[in-house]
Design a protein around this motif. Structure first.
Motif, short mmCIF file in Angstrom:
data_model
loop_
_atom_site.label_atom_id
_atom_site.label_comp_id
_atom_site.label_asym_id
_atom_site.label_seq_id
_atom_site.Cartn_x
_atom_site.Cartn_y
_atom_site.Cartn_z
N THR A 30 0.71 -1.63 0.46
CA THR A 30 -0.14 -0.25 0.13
C THR A 30 0.87 1.42 0.05
OG1 THR A 30 -0.13 0.01 2.28
CG2 THR A 30 -2.11 -1.33 1.19
N PHE A 31 2.39 1.35 0.48
CA PHE A 31 3.41 2.16 0.00
C PHE A 31 3.48 2.88 -1.18
CE2 PHE A 31 5.77 3.03 4.30
CZ PHE A 31 5.80 4.23 4.35
N GLN A 32 3.23 1.68 -2.27
CA GLN A 32 3.74 1.88 -3.44
C GLN A 32 5.12 1.84 -3.63
OE1 GLN A 32 0.48 4.18 -5.60
NE2 GLN A 32 -1.30 2.84 -4.24
N ILE A 33 5.91 0.93 -2.99
CA ILE A 33 7.25 1.10 -3.18
C ILE A 33 8.27 -0.13 -2.73
CG2 ILE A 33 9.10 1.95 -0.72
CD1 ILE A 33 7.40 4.55 -0.02
N GLY A 34 9.04 -0.30 -3.50
CA GLY A 34 9.49 -1.10 -3.45
C GLY A 34 10.23 -1.57 -4.91
N GLY A 35 11.21 -2.21 -4.93
CA GLY A 35 11.65 -3.43 -5.81
C GLY A 35 11.27 -4.52 -6.51
N PRO A 36 12.32 -5.18 -7.34
CA PRO A 36 11.16 -6.62 -7.28
C PRO A 36 11.67 -7.45 -6.64
CG PRO A 36 13.32 -6.28 -8.96
CD PRO A 36 12.66 -5.33 -8.01
N ALA A 37 10.43 -8.92 -6.38
CA ALA A 37 10.75 -9.68 -5.60
C ALA A 37 11.43 -10.79 -6.62
CB ALA A 37 9.62 -10.31 -4.88
N PRO A 231 -5.31 9.69 6.68
CA PRO A 231 -5.22 10.50 5.38
C PRO A 231 -4.62 8.49 4.06
CG PRO A 231 -3.12 10.17 6.21
CD PRO A 231 -3.27 10.01 6.78
N LEU A 232 -6.40 8.33 3.95
CA LEU A 232 -6.64 7.25 3.76
C LEU A 232 -6.78 7.49 1.78
CD1 LEU A 232 -9.95 5.89 5.75
CD2 LEU A 232 -7.42 5.39 6.05
N GLU A 233 -6.46 9.10 1.35
CA GLU A 233 -6.34 8.37 -0.33
C GLU A 233 -4.87 8.83 -0.67
OE1 GLU A 233 -6.83 11.04 2.58
OE2 GLU A 233 -5.66 12.85 2.21
N MET A 234 -3.94 8.74 0.44
CA MET A 234 -2.48 8.88 -0.09
C MET A 234 -2.00 7.89 0.75
SD MET A 234 -0.86 13.27 1.02
CE MET A 234 0.20 12.90 0.08
N PRO A 235 -1.26 7.04 -0.51
CA PRO A 235 -0.29 5.76 0.13
C PRO A 235 1.00 5.76 0.96
CG PRO A 235 0.57 6.37 -2.66
CD PRO A 235 0.28 7.82 -1.71
N SER A 236 0.22 4.28 1.85
CA SER A 236 0.84 4.46 3.33
C SER A 236 1.56 3.46 3.80
CB SER A 236 0.14 5.38 4.53
OG SER A 236 -0.37 5.47 4.92
N ALA A 237 1.91 3.06 4.60
CA ALA A 237 1.85 1.58 5.21
C ALA A 237 1.01 1.78 6.92
CB ALA A 237 2.86 1.18 5.52
N GLY A 238 -0.18 2.35 7.12
CA GLY A 238 -0.73 3.44 8.54
C GLY A 238 0.40 3.75 9.45
N SER A 239 0.49 3.46 10.76
CA SER A 239 0.86 4.17 11.57
C SER A 239 2.10 3.99 11.80
CB SER A 239 0.51 4.04 13.66
OG SER A 239 -0.43 3.99 12.97
N THR A 240 3.64 4.81 11.48
CA THR A 240 4.44 4.36 11.27
C THR A 240 5.12 3.87 12.08
OG1 THR A 240 4.75 5.70 9.41
CG2 THR A 240 7.16 4.64 9.76
N PHE A 241 5.38 4.06 13.54
CA PHE A 241 6.05 3.74 14.86
C PHE A 241 4.59 2.93 15.38
CE2 PHE A 241 7.88 8.07 12.91
CZ PHE A 241 9.32 7.22 12.73
N LYS A 242 5.25 2.09 16.24
CA LYS A 242 4.69 2.01 17.32
C LYS A 242 4.25 2.88 18.73
CE LYS A 242 6.44 -2.79 17.31
NZ LYS A 242 7.78 -4.23 17.23
N ARG A 243 3.33 2.40 19.09
CA ARG A 243 2.71 3.39 20.31
C ARG A 243 3.91 3.32 21.90
NH1 ARG A 243 -2.33 1.32 21.10
NH2 ARG A 243 -1.69 0.59 22.88
N PRO A 244 4.16 4.23 21.44
CA PRO A 244 5.79 4.48 22.60
C PRO A 244 4.77 3.96 24.41
CG PRO A 244 6.08 5.99 21.27
CD PRO A 244 4.52 5.60 20.92
#
Ligand SMILES: Cc1cc2nc3c(=O)[nH]c(=O)nc-3n(C[C@H](O)[C@H](O)[C@H](O)COP(=O)(O)OP(=O)(O)OC[C@H]3O[C@@H](n4cnc5c(N)ncnc54)[C@H](O)[C@@H]3O)c2cc1C
Length: 319
Positions: A30-37, A231-244
């Protein structure tokens, strides 16, 4: 590793298995990032999944599981591995018997078995259609049952472990095993299956019966809250950091003055500072550099070191 030869071997030994070479992970995350597998396989049955895992183990080939790729940052160089994708091709949902200790609840509860690739949205909608409550919390989490089981996905006071009583897995030796809730060791974004490198094949859930209209209303309310805040309208991977412990990552990032902070195409979301978004053609390197800057700036301002929640793929080997 000779992946052409391995792909040929898989095709010969597992007839009908979907096998693709050099698939960009940007297309599977969903980030729409990354090279090939190197190889992506998409099994449709438990037998195909087990055979694929066994083939990898026998040939000493590393493999990873991907669901809907909503919690993964894949490196720009990709991964030199076999990626087994468990998503819409492996997504049946069936009613089943309640486990023996819960049989007394049969007038008010129902058990279901869900294959690992079913999306949370599909599961929540299907259960709602059957008048079964308890999975509403996950209706807006854009991953699969397998992903939810592995990291005990949660939202709005609900979490996977509240409704799951057993998961079927492939263990690290290629054997199919069932792990009950006592042994799954679920806690915040943690499970035994994750630590032990198990493949989740499916999960048994126990749900309470309820009015369909009431379940629908709860799901709509949660979806509305999510759309307002995230920001559901933009590519992301949700919360980037764990909740400290004792803090909220988003608040710490906001207090460090980082709303909208950008490195290359990666940005701390303007709408929700807990999210890093792919604002404009971000590379994995942009995201990593941004994450590092955020960690340093938050540590300087609040003395808290943020740990990424997003799973990093392909960095150990190539970057
Ligand atoms: C907009 C947005 C909102 C989000 N909101 C939430 C939220 O509210 N709560 C929350 O908990 N998460 C949230 N997430 C993160 C993500 O959706 C969850 O972590 C989800 O559970 C990941 O599932 P997936 O199928 O996409 O897993 P993937 O991203 O495909 O994989 C994540 C990890 O799980 C492993 N995995 C996946 N399937 C299996 C399997 N069958 N067997 C073994 N390992 C497996 C992968 O190897 C990887 O390590 C959000 C993400 C986005 C983009």
């Amino acid at each position: 590793m000779n992946y052409d030869a391995f792909a040929d071997m898989l095709a010969r030994s597992i007839l009908g298995l979907s096998i693709k070479r050099q698939v960009p992970l940007a297309e599977l995350t969903t980030f729409q990032i990354g090279g090939p597998a190197e190889i992506v396989v998409e099994p449709k049955t438990q037998a195909e999944i087990v055979s694929t895992v066994k083939a990898c183990l026998q040939e000493n080939v590393c493999y990873r599981i991907i669901g809907l790729g909503s919690d993964i940052l894949a490196s720009d160089a990709g991964v030199d591995e076999v990626v087994i994708r468990l998503a819409e091709n492996y997504a049946h949902i069936n009613k089943t018997d309640l486990p023996t200790p819960l049989r007394s609840l049969k007038d008010t509860h129902q058990a279901v078995y869900v294959e690992a690739g079913a999306s949370n949205e599909l599961v929540a909608d299907t259960l709602c259609g059957w008048g079964l409550a308890g999975y509403e919390f996950a209706c807006g989490i854009p991953g699969t049952i397998g992903g939810a089981a592995i990291m005990n996905a949660g939202a709005y006071d609900g979490e996977f472990s509240n409704v799951a009583y057993k998961v079927r897995c492939i263990d690290a030796n290629g054997h199919v095993v069932e792990v009950d809730r006592e042994h799954a060791d679920w806690s915040y974004r943690h499970s035994m299956m994750d630590e032990a490198g198990f493949v989740v094949l499916g999960a048994y859930l126990v749900l309470a019966t309820d009015e369909q209209a009431a379940i629908t209303a709860r799901m709509q309310d949660l979806q509305r809250k999510r759309a307002e805040k995230q920001p559901l309208e933009m590519p992301s991977a949700g919360s980037t950091f764990k909740r400290p412990k004792g803090y909220f990552a988003g608040k710490l990032i906001q207090d460090a003055g980082l709303r909208g902070f950008q490195v290359g195409g990666a940005q701390v979301s303007q709408k929700h500072t807990g999210f890093v978004v792919n604002a404009q053609g971000a590379t994995a390197k942009d995201v990593c550099d941004l994450i590092e800057q955020v960690q340093i700036r938050v540590y300087e301002s609040a003395g808290v070191w943020l740990e990424p929640e997003v799973r990093m793929w392909g960095f150990e080997e190539k970057e």
